[in-house]
Design an enzyme around this catalytic site. Structure first.
Site, PDB file in Angstrom:
ATOM      1  N   GLU A 131      -2.074   5.331  10.866  1.00 33.69           N
ATOM      2  CA  GLU A 131      -0.682   4.878  10.950  1.00 33.69           C
ATOM      3  C   GLU A 131       0.176   5.498   9.850  1.00 33.69           C
ATOM      4  O   GLU A 131       1.343   5.793  10.058  1.00 33.69           O
ATOM      5  CB  GLU A 131      -0.640   3.345  10.886  1.00 33.69           C
ATOM      6  N   ARG A 156      -6.603 -14.877  15.213  1.00 31.80           N
ATOM      7  CA  ARG A 156      -5.588 -15.324  16.185  1.00 31.80           C
ATOM      8  C   ARG A 156      -6.208 -15.553  17.552  1.00 31.80           C
ATOM      9  O   ARG A 156      -7.080 -14.793  17.977  1.00 31.80           O
ATOM     10  CB  ARG A 156      -4.482 -14.258  16.323  1.00 31.80           C
ATOM     11  N   ARG A 187     -18.991  -7.743  11.878  1.00 32.94           N
ATOM     12  CA  ARG A 187     -20.319  -7.481  11.309  1.00 32.94           C
ATOM     13  C   ARG A 187     -21.056  -8.799  11.040  1.00 32.94           C
ATOM     14  O   ARG A 187     -22.255  -8.921  11.302  1.00 32.94           O
ATOM     15  CB  ARG A 187     -20.203  -6.667  10.026  1.00 32.94           C
ATOM     16  N   LYS A 228       0.860  -1.178   0.000  1.00 32.96           N
ATOM     17  CA  LYS A 228       0.000   0.000   0.000  1.00 32.96           C
ATOM     18  C   LYS A 228       0.896   1.228   0.000  1.00 32.96           C
ATOM     19  O   LYS A 228       2.011   1.169   0.552  1.00 32.96           O
ATOM     20  CB  LYS A 228      -0.857   0.035   1.278  1.00 32.96           C
ATOM     21  N   ARG A 261       6.886   1.160   6.709  1.00 34.41           N
ATOM     22  CA  ARG A 261       6.479   0.413   7.892  1.00 34.41           C
ATOM     23  C   ARG A 261       7.323  -0.865   7.961  1.00 34.41           C
ATOM     24  O   ARG A 261       7.379  -1.622   6.993  1.00 34.41           O
ATOM     25  CB  ARG A 261       5.004   0.038   7.795  1.00 34.41           C
ATOM     26  N   LEU A 302      -8.369  -2.212  18.185  1.00 34.29           N
ATOM     27  CA  LEU A 302      -9.161  -3.415  17.891  1.00 34.29           C
ATOM     28  C   LEU A 302      -9.474  -3.456  16.399  1.00 34.29           C
ATOM     29  O   LEU A 302     -10.452  -2.868  15.935  1.00 34.29           O
ATOM     30  CB  LEU A 302     -10.469  -3.397  18.703  1.00 34.29           C
ATOM     31  N   GLY A 337      -6.199  -7.543  13.621  1.00 30.37           N
ATOM     32  CA  GLY A 337      -5.257  -7.776  14.723  1.00 30.37           C
ATOM     33  C   GLY A 337      -5.677  -6.847  15.851  1.00 30.37           C
ATOM     34  O   GLY A 337      -6.257  -5.798  15.591  1.00 30.37           O
ATOM     35  N   VAL A 387     -12.770  -2.358  14.544  1.00 33.23           N
ATOM     36  CA  VAL A 387     -13.774  -2.684  15.558  1.00 33.23           C
ATOM     37  C   VAL A 387     -13.898  -1.535  16.556  1.00 33.23           C
ATOM     38  O   VAL A 387     -15.007  -1.072  16.861  1.00 33.23           O
ATOM     39  CB  VAL A 387     -13.403  -3.989  16.291  1.00 33.23           C
TER      40      VAL A 387
HETATM   41  P1  AMP Z   1      -8.787  -3.168  10.655  1.00 36.06           P
HETATM   42  O1  AMP Z   1      -7.824  -4.299  10.826  1.00 36.06           O
HETATM   43  O2  AMP Z   1      -8.515  -2.020  11.592  1.00 36.06           O
HETATM   44  O3  AMP Z   1      -8.962  -2.742   9.231  1.00 36.06           O
HETATM   45  O4  AMP Z   1     -10.219  -3.738  11.117  1.00 36.06           O
HETATM   46  C1  AMP Z   1     -10.907  -4.682  10.337  1.00 36.06           C
HETATM   47  C2  AMP Z   1     -12.053  -5.266  11.145  1.00 36.06           C
HETATM   48  O5  AMP Z   1     -12.873  -4.222  11.676  1.00 36.06           O
HETATM   49  C3  AMP Z   1     -13.012  -6.121  10.342  1.00 36.06           C
HETATM   50  O6  AMP Z   1     -12.567  -7.457  10.241  1.00 36.06           O
HETATM   51  C4  AMP Z   1     -14.286  -6.051  11.173  1.00 36.06           C
HETATM   52  O7  AMP Z   1     -14.298  -7.058  12.167  1.00 36.06           O
HETATM   53  C5  AMP Z   1     -14.198  -4.702  11.859  1.00 36.06           C
HETATM   54  N1  AMP Z   1     -15.124  -3.715  11.309  1.00 36.06           N
HETATM   55  C6  AMP Z   1     -14.943  -2.903  10.250  1.00 36.06           C
HETATM   56  N2  AMP Z   1     -16.033  -2.122  10.042  1.00 36.06           N
HETATM   57  C7  AMP Z   1     -16.919  -2.444  11.011  1.00 36.06           C
HETATM   58  C8  AMP Z   1     -18.239  -2.004  11.364  1.00 36.06           C
HETATM   59  N3  AMP Z   1     -18.850  -1.050  10.679  1.00 36.06           N
HETATM   60  N4  AMP Z   1     -18.825  -2.583  12.422  1.00 36.06           N
HETATM   61  C9  AMP Z   1     -18.189  -3.540  13.145  1.00 36.06           C
HETATM   62  N5  AMP Z   1     -16.965  -3.990  12.866  1.00 36.06           N
HETATM   63  C10 AMP Z   1     -16.337  -3.463  11.817  1.00 36.06           C
END
Ligand code: AMP
Length: 408
Positions: free
Chosen positions: A394, A251, A294, A15, A101, A219, A222, A341
């Site tokens: 980040e 995990r 979700r 990215k 990174r 959250l 990871g 999350v």
């Molecule tokens: P990240 O690693 O920070 O991109 O987070 C990805 C995770 O965030 C996904 O696998 C979902 O479990 C959670 N997530 C993303 N959007 C939502 C939402 N609108 N509601 C609940 N969980 C979400």
């Protein structure tokens, strides 16, 4: 304009983001995927600089191409071609530095570091500790240095922020000689995010970072939590690898290590099988069949008991860590939630903190449920602890650290 290019390189993808550090606005971002497959994919998005009329035709314009991308060097050429054809022009505004990174800096790197041949050797050598990540990060660095030979490249390590952990925090209770020989200790990860969020939170509540005790829950797929005292990481849930701690998308987080001996003896799983089992087939996927919260929510609504249990296990672990870190810090001034999350799941935030009234934590239900984006308070005005949602960034943090090294 002071453009800085940020690279986050994985084994078969990378990215990138071009950020103007004068405004901290993103000028362009992109994703080069399926490197090494017969057909790769490149996505490039151009953002209009604020208030720049004519460029507005590019506003959030995204173009996706499919073409063979045999290796990272070819991937960088694809990225350069995208800048040349879709903008912004790197001829007119060349990046003054490139930030990378890097997941593992071991006990060697505790701050952003100018990339030299020796630093590359060190990152490669640390692949022993992060076999999935460091080689991929290094491939990105090598290819980027070919594409941008005349500007400083800076490595920003996920582990660096946690180099302030005290020995009693980073030491595992195992034979000290074995631990030393194999460099086994807690390193901690997600440091760039924890640093960004804790600094952003301090600025938001208008108090000096040095005066604040904070807990940050990152959250995402990871997940990790960090206790931060006066801007320094003093405790964090990920350990020797990013497997320890909270329940994550795929995990397990914390588990009795004897489970592994038992499985090795009884199920015939090999070491690699067990690695795969705990890293890729556990957590929410293992418990409920999906790593996406979700999906889990939808399944719970449809009466799925496995999904219900998965959610309860997830929240129970968050609460246990919140309590432990409040005890380690002797209370907190600010608790922040961030990442996929943390930023989007109010029901997780509420359940994680609902028993902490005794520690001065009081969530405001309405504020927590509000769907607005951006940094915001979700605790009541009477709450002794300010609870925040802080969108992490980040890439911006890497760009800031890169600029500070490039200018030093
Ligand atoms: P990240 O690693 O920070 O991109 O987070 C990805 C995770 O965030 C996904 O696998 C979902 O479990 C959670 N997530 C993303 N959007 C939502 C939402 N609108 N509601 C609940 N969980 C979400």
């Amino acid at each position: 304009m002071t453009p800085v290019l940020v690279i986050n390189s994985g084994s078969s993808s990378f990215k990138y983001q071009l950020i103007d550090m004068e405004t901290e606005a993103t000028l362009a971002s992109g994703l080069v995927e399926r490197i090494g497959d017969p057909l790769g994919e490149a996505k490039h998005t151009v953002f209009a600089p604020q208030g720049d009329g004519p460029v507005a035709t590019f506003l959030d314009a995204t173009r996706t191409r499919e073409l063979p991308i045999p290796d990272h060097t070819a991937g960088f050429q694809v990225m350069l071609d995208a800048f040349a054809s879709d903008g912004p022009s790197l001829q007119d505004h060349p990046p003054i530095a490139v930030g990378h990174r890097v997941v593992h800096g071991g006990a060697r790197f505790f701050e952003p570091t100018l990339v030299t041949p020796l630093v590359e050797i060190n990152i490669d050598e640390l692949s022993v500790l992060a076999p999935l990540h460091n080689p991929a990060n290094l491939a990105g660095i090598v290819a980027a240095r070919k594409a941008f030979p005349d500007v400083p490249h800076v490595a920003v390590f996920d582990t660096a922020f946690h180099q302030t952990l005290a020995p009693e925090v980073f030491t595992y209770a195992i034979d000290a000689d074995v631990a030393a020989a194999h460099r086994i200790r807690r390193y901690g990860f997600h440091g760039t995010s924890h640093k960004f969020v804790s600094e952003t939170a301090a600025a938001f509540v208008g108090r000096p970072l040095e005066d604040l005790k904070q807990i940050v829950f990152h959250l995402g797929n990871g997940a990790s939590v960090t206790a931060i005292d006066g801007g320094r990481s003093v405790e964090t849930s990920m350990g020797f690898t990013p497997l320890e701690g909270l329940v994550m998308g795929t995990r397990s987080g914390d588990i009795d290590p004897a489970v592994l001996f038992h499985l090795a003896r009884r199920s015939g799983m090999s070491i690699d099988d067990l690695d795969d089992f705990l890293n890729k087939r556990s957590g929410m996927v293992g418990l409920a069949g999906s790593n996406d919260l979700r999906d889990i929510r939808a399944a719970i609504a449809a009466g799925d008991q496995r999904a219900r249990l998965a959610f309860d296990v997830y929240v129970h672990r968050l609460r246990a860590y919140a309590g432990a870190y409040l005890a380690q810090l002797g209370g907190a001034d600010v608790i922040s939630f961030t990442a996929g999350v943390g930023e989007n799941a109010p029901y997780v935030r509420e359940r994680a903190l609902e028993t902490l009234g005794f520690a001065g934590v009081e969530i405001d239900h309405e504020r927590n449920m509000a769907t607005e984006r951006g940094i915001r308070i979700i605790s009541t005005d009477a709450s002794a602890v300010t609870v925040l949602v802080v969108p992490t960034d980040e890439e911006l943090e890497i760009a800031r650290q890169t600029l500070s090294v490039a200018r030093a």
